[in-house]
Design a protein around this motif. Structure first.
Motif, mmCIF file in Angstrom:
data_model
loop_
_atom_site.group_PDB
_atom_site.id
_atom_site.type_symbol
_atom_site.label_atom_id
_atom_site.label_comp_id
_atom_site.label_asym_id
_atom_site.label_seq_id
_atom_site.Cartn_x
_atom_site.Cartn_y
_atom_site.Cartn_z
ATOM 1 N N ALA B 150 13.880 12.335 -57.483
ATOM 2 C CA ALA B 150 13.781 10.910 -57.909
ATOM 3 C C ALA B 150 14.321 9.800 -56.836
ATOM 4 O O ALA B 150 13.859 9.090 -56.462
ATOM 5 C CB ALA B 150 14.152 10.682 -59.107
ATOM 6 N N LYS B 152 15.451 10.515 -53.713
ATOM 7 C CA LYS B 152 14.574 10.664 -52.416
ATOM 8 C C LYS B 152 13.551 9.701 -52.329
ATOM 9 O O LYS B 152 13.328 8.873 -51.603
ATOM 10 C CB LYS B 152 13.784 12.217 -52.255
ATOM 11 N N LEU B 153 12.720 9.421 -53.567
ATOM 12 C CA LEU B 153 11.595 8.431 -53.643
ATOM 13 C C LEU B 153 12.192 7.182 -53.488
ATOM 14 O O LEU B 153 11.535 6.201 -53.212
ATOM 15 C CB LEU B 153 10.928 8.597 -55.055
ATOM 16 N N ILE B 154 13.603 7.021 -54.234
ATOM 17 C CA ILE B 154 14.114 5.636 -54.207
ATOM 18 C C ILE B 154 14.890 5.003 -52.773
ATOM 19 O O ILE B 154 14.682 4.056 -52.557
ATOM 20 C CB ILE B 154 15.242 5.704 -55.442
#
Lengths: 271, 321
Positions: B150, B152-154
């Motif tokens: 999560a 990494k996505l942010i």
């Protein structure tokens, strides 16, 4: 009534606490949004569009199913071993004082007190020293070892609340040790064991560090995810799997919470 | 069991005596509780002793071996040479980097955790109390890798944080931060700042719970007495609340510190190419095949944690667990 019940929190504290909780939850919720994005290649935000097709794609991926099956299998066996060993240990530690009791509680806690990488590399080097080939069982060996403590903690807490006089009463009424266990002890500790078992299952289902050392070429679901994170193949599939993993681990945790929530009201707790 | 259930069904409180092996065994346990204790302890102690302690000792033993630089084979003779290698500048860097990161993560986690724990312990009641408890337990138990993913996505360059800062016209702030030496980098997802944020996030629940446990034992009227005696909130915090919460903070720091010392997934996924202890251990035992040095490296967190636990015990942190 205690006076602190009447006061309300300062605004600053409310904001800080709420911000903290948001910080804990927003990233996990984001995963749910990403599972529906139409973007395939990057982590683009905001998502250009929404689709449910990645669920179908994930469903048809055999590697995901294999990893999931192995994870469930390992978690189930490890949980079973942890329940047996953890309960035995908790029963022994809570019922009497004996020489080395502190050492045994330390021994149970050690596998999670020391970083997982130490457990992992120790097991791996032991396997290679003894020429044990990697298999499902080498993964189970590692997982069961650190799952014991979860069951142990739950069981010890419940044993302490279970009144010793009930067990004595059972003996007085003529029941033998096995009958006492079956009709008095087990019903009292049952929900604690179930809760401990569920937490152990969630812990094993999610474990990655120890598994990287003991799995060899096999992939549990977390290993599969780690592989996708390091070398992404189809990003949307990772998003979907991540969302499913969140749901699968949350359910046992909620169940464990409801099972141990009323622990104070266990019969004979007035010890 | 049939007689027992029959007795229960018939409503008789006193069970008839059973004969047979089980009964004899039960009597033996009753007369000799030590025997039962021994039988109960044998399986778990054997498992933990052989599987866990056994492999741990085997590993420690190997840290006293050395590796032959030319053949790459392990030389099974007792030597402290491998420990000497730990003192090489490149290896010292790894250790210092890891310990500094662990300390920074611990301090930051304590600062973020305190208000949550304080609110939950002092003001939350009934439904709110349950909500706070689950609000901490769910992230604690939800999948570690999913949480890292999560973030990494942010933190990715095209991710949500860059987007949000762009909307707020604060992109320059991020760029300025990333241009800083050491803590900066190409994007947050390949910098020490990113590693730090994710560590704090992932271990935060481990800090909240012990602080909350410690604060729950602080009587509310102690805070009021402090205010009555003319202390400002800051003074109350410094002289009353903080000393009483300290054992909880130390207890929480055991987790955050130990977990950061050993983790190698987070710096690998969100971080730059500079190693932490965990990554060094992983690559040494894997591709390099240098088990002795890997084993010597694992002794570092063991020793650091040993010292830490010893100090924590003296501060009374174990009572707050």
């Amino acid at each position: 009534m205690r006076s602190d019940r009447l006061t309300t929190a300062p605004v600053g504290l409310k904001i800080a606490a709420a911000a903290g909780l948001l910080f804990l939850h927003v990233p996990i919720l984001l995963i749910f949004v990403y599972a529906f994005t139409t973007e395939e290649k990057s982590y683009q935000w905001p998502p250009p569009g929404f689709t449910a097709k990645w669920f179908a794609v994930t469903w048809n991926r055999p590697d995901v199913w294999e990893a999931l099956t192995l994870s469930v299998k390992v978690a189930a066996i490890s949980t079973l071993i942890a329940i047996i060993l953890g309960t035995l240990c908790a029963a022994a530690v809570s019922r009497s004082k004996f020489f080395g009791r502190e050492t045994i509680s330390l021994l149970v806690i050690l596998p999670i007190a020391l970083p997982g990488i130490i457990t992992g590399i120790s097991l791996r080097s032991a396997f290679s020293l003894m020429n044990i080939p990697f298999s499902t069982w080498t993964i189970v060996l590692g997982h069961a070892t650190f799952c014991i403590v979860v069951v142990y903690n739950n069981a010890v807490a419940r044993f302490r609340r279970t009144s010793g006089s009930m067990i004595e009463a059972s003996y007085d009424l003529g029941a033998d040790g096995f009958q006492t266990f079956r009709y008095i002890v087990l019903p009292n500790i049952g929900t604690a064991l179930l809760a401990g078992g569920m937490l152990a299952f969630a812990l094993s289902f999610d474990e990655v560090i120890v598994t990287t050392f003991t799995a060899g070429q096999q992939q549990t679901l977390p290993i599969w995810m780690l592989e996708e994170l390091v070398r992404p193949r189809q990003r949307p599939v990772t998003n979907v799997v991540a969302m499913v993993v969140v749901l699968v681990t949350l359910l046992p945790i909620l169940a464990a919470y409801y099972l141990t929530r009323d622990g104070d009201q266990v019969a004979g707790s007035g010890k | 069991m049939s007689t027992a259930s029959a007795a229960i069904q018939s409503g008789s409180a006193v069970l008839p005596r059973r004969g047979g092996v089980l009964n004899a065994l039960s009597d033996a346990f009753w007369r000799n509780p030590r025997l039962l204790l021994f039988l109960m302890l044998t399986p778990p102690v054997l498992w933990l002793g052989i599987v866990y302690l056994g492999s741990l000792l085997a590993l420690l033993l190997q840290s006293f071996f050395s590796i032959d630089e030319f053949s790459g084979l392990i030389n099974r003779q007792f030597t402290l040479k491998t420990y000497g290698e730990l003192l090489l500048p490149s290896n010292m860097d790894i250790m210092i980097r890891t310990v500094v990161m662990a300390a920074a993560v611990t301090v930051a986690a304590a600062i973020v955790a305190f208000p949550i724990a304080y609110f939950a312990a002092r003001y939350a009641r009934g439904k709110w109390k349950a909500l706070f408890y689950l609000g901490v337990m769910l992230p604690l138990w939800s999948s570690y890798l999913v949480k890292v993913y999560a973030w990494k996505l942010i933190l990715a360059k095209e991710g949500i944080l860059t987007w949000a800062l762009g909307k707020l016209h604060l992109q320059w702030l991020l760029d300025a931060w990333l241009s800083l030496p050491i803590i900066g980098g190409n994007s947050l997802s390949v910098s020490f700042t990113g590693t730090f944020i994710v560590f704090v996030y992932v271990w935060l629940p481990f800090m909240i719970l012990p602080i909350q446990a410690a604060l729950e034992r602080v009587p509310g009227n102690l805070i009021e007495a402090s205010a009555d005696l003319g202390a400002s909130p800051a003074q109350t915090f410094r002289n009353v609340l903080f000393p009483l919460a300290l054992p909880g903070i130390v207890a929480g720091s055991i987790f955050t510190f130990s977990l950061t010392l050993g983790d190698y997934i987070i710096p690998q996924i969100i971080g730059n190419s500079q190693y932490f202890i965990g990554q060094a251990v992983y690559s040494l035992q894997g591709t390099a095949g240098n088990i002795p040095l890997a084993a010597a490296f694992t002794v570092v967190p063991i020793v650091v944690m040993g010292l830490y636990l010893w100090m924590a015990r003296r501060l009374g942190a174990f009572d707050a667990l």
